[in-house]
Design an enzyme around this catalytic site. Sequence first.
Site, PDB file in Angstrom:
ATOM      1  CE  LYS A 148      61.424  74.130  86.979  1.00  0.00           C
ATOM      2  NZ  LYS A 148      60.741  73.792  85.714  1.00  0.00           N
ATOM      3  CE1 TYR A 185      61.562  82.564  76.908  1.00  0.00           C
ATOM      4  CE2 TYR A 185      63.107  80.769  77.143  1.00  0.00           C
ATOM      5  CZ  TYR A 185      62.084  81.531  77.641  1.00  0.00           C
ATOM      6  OH  TYR A 185      61.577  81.248  78.883  1.00  0.00           O
ATOM      7  CG  HIS A 205      57.726  81.845  84.192  1.00  0.00           C
ATOM      8  ND1 HIS A 205      58.626  81.281  85.072  1.00  0.00           N
ATOM      9  CD2 HIS A 205      57.811  81.093  83.067  1.00  0.00           C
ATOM     10  CE1 HIS A 205      59.204  80.231  84.525  1.00  0.00           C
ATOM     11  NE2 HIS A 205      58.728  80.108  83.295  1.00  0.00           N
ATOM     12  NE  ARG A 227      63.057  77.427  86.610  1.00  0.00           N
ATOM     13  CZ  ARG A 227      64.263  76.948  86.330  1.00  0.00           C
ATOM     14  NH1 ARG A 227      65.269  77.185  87.170  1.00  0.00           N
ATOM     15  NH2 ARG A 227      64.489  76.223  85.245  1.00  0.00           N
ATOM     16  NE  ARG A 232      62.855  80.688  83.786  1.00  0.00           N
ATOM     17  CZ  ARG A 232      64.083  80.228  84.035  1.00  0.00           C
ATOM     18  NH1 ARG A 232      64.945  80.965  84.697  1.00  0.00           N
ATOM     19  NH2 ARG A 232      64.450  79.026  83.596  1.00  0.00           N
ATOM     20  CG  HIS A 274      65.986  76.256  80.024  1.00  0.00           C
ATOM     21  ND1 HIS A 274      65.773  77.102  78.960  1.00  0.00           N
ATOM     22  CD2 HIS A 274      65.026  76.581  80.930  1.00  0.00           C
ATOM     23  CE1 HIS A 274      64.753  77.892  79.210  1.00  0.00           C
ATOM     24  NE2 HIS A 274      64.280  77.593  80.397  1.00  0.00           N
TER      25      HIS A 274
END
Length: 292
Positions: A170, A273, A238, A146, A241, A264
């Site tokens: 995150k 995806y 992004h 990211r 990404r 994730h």
Amino acid sequence: MMKEAFLKYLRFEKNCSEKTVRSYEIDLSKFEEYLKTLDSDIQLENADADVIRGWVVDLMEHGMLETSVNRKLSALRTFYKYLLRKGVISKDPVRMVKGPKRKKPLPVFVKEADMDRLLDDTSFNDDFEGVRNRLILVMFYETGVRLSELISLKDADVDTSKCVLKVTGKRNKQRYIPFGQELKELIGEYRSLRDVAVGVVEPFFVRKNGAPLYQMMVYKLVKQSLSKVVTLKKRSPHVLRHSFATAMLNNNAELQSVKELLGHESITTTEIYTHTTFEELKKEYKLAHPRA
């Protein structure tokens, strides 16, 4: 009226901003206008779930986006919860009303051939900034990090002896991402130029003055660079990404592995995806098959 009391509650008890209070006021007023078209006896305080559902349908039929409808419904939900706490109503009419589902757009990605043109055929300056800028693009595409993760990389997080990045994602969760020979060589070239230009510093990516990069700077770099090879409306970090994930799955990577590389929480997030790659497959089929 209860609407005015509710707005005062938001302003003085909840300390909401004037912009937020005004937004609630507009949404409630619009709902009141709708009620007047139905029956003069229906007021905010006695509207039921069927009336609210009818308003949602009316908004959708007039072309309002799902996000906007759900925001207005959220305003009603907050208002009627307030009335319930005050004892004005005994039943929350919004409780059983579901807003429209948001359509999830497929991720935008850059095709492998276009990324090859950008990274192999586009010229970059051979000075510190030119090498750094190309490295940023390659790192996004080859690791799927990211934007926030890239600019927060420390020099110690980039291990060329093991060819691995230590990334803090995150909620401060760390993960390790392997990389290949091309990235290893670019990192070595960048470090040599960086150490001469600004000296040894803690952040991995820096400006000429030794300060870390900031998000808008990297965003503009990516947008300008992608503009050279694609006409996509979205040209952001992004998107690179997304391009990483799509390229991995197109080349037979396991979904679970891509999930771990992207950081994730859920495999469901990564599964989107697979839809992207199937959409690409359908396009190729229509172009290639004579009777498609």
